[in-house]
Design a protein around this motif. Structure first.
Motif, PDB file in Angstrom:
ATOM      1  N   GLY A  29      37.956  16.103  58.966  1.00 64.89           N
ATOM      2  CA  GLY A  29      39.084  16.927  58.156  1.00 64.89           C
ATOM      3  C   GLY A  29      39.938  17.964  58.817  1.00 64.89           C
ATOM      4  N   HIS A  30      40.497  19.094  57.768  1.00 67.47           N
ATOM      5  CA  HIS A  30      41.458  20.086  57.532  1.00 67.47           C
ATOM      6  C   HIS A  30      40.559  21.388  57.732  1.00 67.47           C
ATOM      7  N   HIS A  31      40.290  22.289  58.554  1.00 61.40           N
ATOM      8  CA  HIS A  31      39.560  23.533  58.533  1.00 61.40           C
ATOM      9  C   HIS A  31      40.218  24.476  59.123  1.00 61.40           C
ATOM     10  N   PRO A  32      40.428  25.536  58.178  1.00 63.02           N
ATOM     11  CA  PRO A  32      41.159  26.452  58.456  1.00 63.02           C
ATOM     12  C   PRO A  32      39.973  27.483  60.312  1.00 63.02           C
ATOM     13  N   ASP A  33      41.419  28.191  60.291  1.00 65.95           N
ATOM     14  CA  ASP A  33      40.394  28.534  61.885  1.00 65.95           C
ATOM     15  C   ASP A  33      39.707  29.706  61.162  1.00 65.95           C
ATOM     16  N   TYR A  34      39.737  30.937  60.110  1.00 67.41           N
ATOM     17  CA  TYR A  34      39.098  31.706  60.138  1.00 67.41           C
ATOM     18  C   TYR A  34      39.757  31.904  58.109  1.00 67.41           C
ATOM     19  N   PRO A  35      38.482  32.674  58.115  1.00 63.99           N
ATOM     20  CA  PRO A  35      38.957  33.422  56.327  1.00 63.99           C
ATOM     21  C   PRO A  35      39.383  34.175  55.997  1.00 63.99           C
ATOM     22  N   PRO A  36      40.803  34.213  55.193  1.00 66.84           N
ATOM     23  CA  PRO A  36      41.906  35.010  55.238  1.00 66.84           C
ATOM     24  C   PRO A  36      41.227  36.485  54.785  1.00 66.84           C
ATOM     25  N   GLU A  37      41.934  37.379  55.988  1.00 68.79           N
ATOM     26  CA  GLU A  37      41.130  39.045  55.968  1.00 68.79           C
ATOM     27  C   GLU A  37      41.419  38.946  54.562  1.00 68.79           C
ATOM     28  N   LEU A  38      39.985  39.989  54.568  1.00 67.37           N
ATOM     29  CA  LEU A  38      40.094  40.475  53.005  1.00 67.37           C
ATOM     30  C   LEU A  38      41.155  42.160  52.924  1.00 67.37           C
ATOM     31  N   PRO A  39      41.989  42.218  51.419  1.00 66.89           N
ATOM     32  CA  PRO A  39      42.354  43.365  51.587  1.00 66.89           C
ATOM     33  C   PRO A  39      41.398  44.402  51.545  1.00 66.89           C
ATOM     34  N   GLU A  40      41.716  45.696  52.130  1.00 63.97           N
ATOM     35  CA  GLU A  40      41.285  47.153  51.784  1.00 63.97           C
ATOM     36  C   GLU A  40      40.600  47.637  50.321  1.00 63.97           C
ATOM     37  N   LEU A  41      41.514  47.469  50.054  1.00 61.46           N
ATOM     38  CA  LEU A  41      41.118  48.397  48.123  1.00 61.46           C
ATOM     39  C   LEU A  41      40.816  46.564  47.352  1.00 61.46           C
ATOM     40  N   ARG A  42      39.863  46.590  46.727  1.00 63.36           N
ATOM     41  CA  ARG A  42      39.273  44.791  46.761  1.00 63.36           C
ATOM     42  C   ARG A  42      39.187  45.015  45.163  1.00 63.36           C
ATOM     43  N   ARG A  43      39.243  46.211  44.183  1.00 65.57           N
ATOM     44  CA  ARG A  43      38.537  46.124  43.250  1.00 65.57           C
ATOM     45  C   ARG A  43      38.991  48.078  42.535  1.00 65.57           C
ATOM     46  N   VAL A  44      39.544  47.432  41.463  1.00 64.72           N
ATOM     47  CA  VAL A  44      40.011  48.637  40.675  1.00 64.72           C
ATOM     48  C   VAL A  44      39.097  49.146  39.600  1.00 64.72           C
ATOM     49  N   ILE A  45      38.471  49.332  38.601  1.00 64.44           N
ATOM     50  CA  ILE A  45      38.145  50.235  37.574  1.00 64.44           C
ATOM     51  C   ILE A  45      38.569  50.977  37.016  1.00 64.44           C
ATOM     52  N   GLU A  46      39.476  51.093  35.896  1.00 63.71           N
ATOM     53  CA  GLU A  46      39.813  52.014  34.804  1.00 63.71           C
ATOM     54  C   GLU A  46      39.206  52.098  33.519  1.00 63.71           C
ATOM     55  N   ILE A  47      38.490  53.518  33.763  1.00 64.62           N
ATOM     56  CA  ILE A  47      37.658  53.204  32.041  1.00 64.62           C
ATOM     57  C   ILE A  47      38.458  54.550  31.773  1.00 64.62           C
ATOM     58  N   THR A  48      38.455  54.186  30.258  1.00 65.16           N
ATOM     59  CA  THR A  48      38.910  55.264  29.229  1.00 65.16           C
ATOM     60  C   THR A  48      38.422  55.672  28.612  1.00 65.16           C
ATOM     61  N   ASP A  49      37.959  57.047  28.110  1.00 65.49           N
ATOM     62  CA  ASP A  49      36.897  57.340  26.919  1.00 65.49           C
ATOM     63  C   ASP A  49      37.310  58.079  25.833  1.00 65.49           C
ATOM     64  N   TYR A  50      37.381  57.221  25.011  1.00 68.53           N
ATOM     65  CA  TYR A  50      37.730  58.417  23.862  1.00 68.53           C
ATOM     66  C   TYR A  50      37.377  58.986  23.309  1.00 68.53           C
ATOM     67  N   ASP A  51      35.398  59.149  23.002  1.00 66.28           N
ATOM     68  CA  ASP A  51      34.714  59.389  22.100  1.00 66.28           C
ATOM     69  C   ASP A  51      35.200  61.275  21.936  1.00 66.28           C
ATOM     70  N   THR A  52      35.380  61.823  23.219  1.00 71.68           N
ATOM     71  CA  THR A  52      35.463  63.161  22.796  1.00 71.68           C
ATOM     72  C   THR A  52      36.642  63.379  22.135  1.00 71.68           C
ATOM     73  N   GLY A  53      37.727  63.064  21.977  1.00 72.19           N
ATOM     74  CA  GLY A  53      39.534  63.465  21.144  1.00 72.19           C
ATOM     75  C   GLY A  53      40.140  63.496  21.915  1.00 72.19           C
ATOM     76  N   ILE A  54      39.620  63.802  23.495  1.00 71.81           N
ATOM     77  CA  ILE A  54      40.617  63.698  23.959  1.00 71.81           C
ATOM     78  C   ILE A  54      40.845  62.020  25.162  1.00 71.81           C
ATOM     79  N   PRO A  55      41.759  61.594  25.262  1.00 73.94           N
ATOM     80  CA  PRO A  55      41.539  60.598  26.771  1.00 73.94           C
ATOM     81  C   PRO A  55      40.593  61.013  27.836  1.00 73.94           C
ATOM     82  N   VAL A  56      39.688  60.617  27.782  1.00 76.43           N
ATOM     83  CA  VAL A  56      39.396  60.901  29.263  1.00 76.43           C
ATOM     84  C   VAL A  56      39.446  59.058  30.128  1.00 76.43           C
ATOM     85  N   THR A  57      40.798  59.597  31.229  1.00 73.01           N
ATOM     86  CA  THR A  57      40.067  58.445  32.020  1.00 73.01           C
ATOM     87  C   THR A  57      39.278  57.991  33.923  1.00 73.01           C
TER      88      THR A  57
END
Length: 104
Positions: A29-57
């Motif tokens: 069967g076909h086998h790739p040589d190596y798995p692809p290199e992972l990117p340096e930045l893998r995930r981003v979570i942005e949290i915007t809080d509206y509880d104080t009246g002024i949005p805080v990200t």
């Protein structure tokens, strides 16, 4: 040693032929040589809080670490944890942003 019936012997031989064919297909069967290199930045979570009246990200950036199932976590440009797993990141977000009950 027990004697094998003709039907039982045929079944054993058939299963052995199947195992050999499966192994041959796996090797050819076909086998790739190596798995692809992972990117340096893998995930981003942005949290915007509206509880104080002024949005805080807040920006949570998960960078590649030396383990595939862990991240180096930066929050708002500062290092929070080295080599932490995804469930611990979510636990930290949950604890840092508790529920806010409205006054009734």
């Amino acid at each position: 040693m027990y004697r094998r019936s003709r039907r039982y012997q045929q079944r054993i031989e058939s299963l052995a032929r199947g195992r050999v064919a499966k192994e041959r297909a796996r090797l050819e069967g076909h086998h790739p040589d190596y798995p692809p290199e992972l990117p340096e930045l893998r995930r981003v979570i942005e949290i915007t809080d509206y509880d104080t009246g002024i949005p805080v990200t807040h920006r949570v950036e998960l960078y590649r670490s030396n383990r595939i199932d862990c991240y180096n976590v930066w929050i708002d440009g500062g290092l929070w944890q080295n080599r932490i797993c995804w469930s611990r990141v979510l636990e930290g977000v949950r604890k840092a942003l508790p529920r806010r009950w409205r006054d009734r």
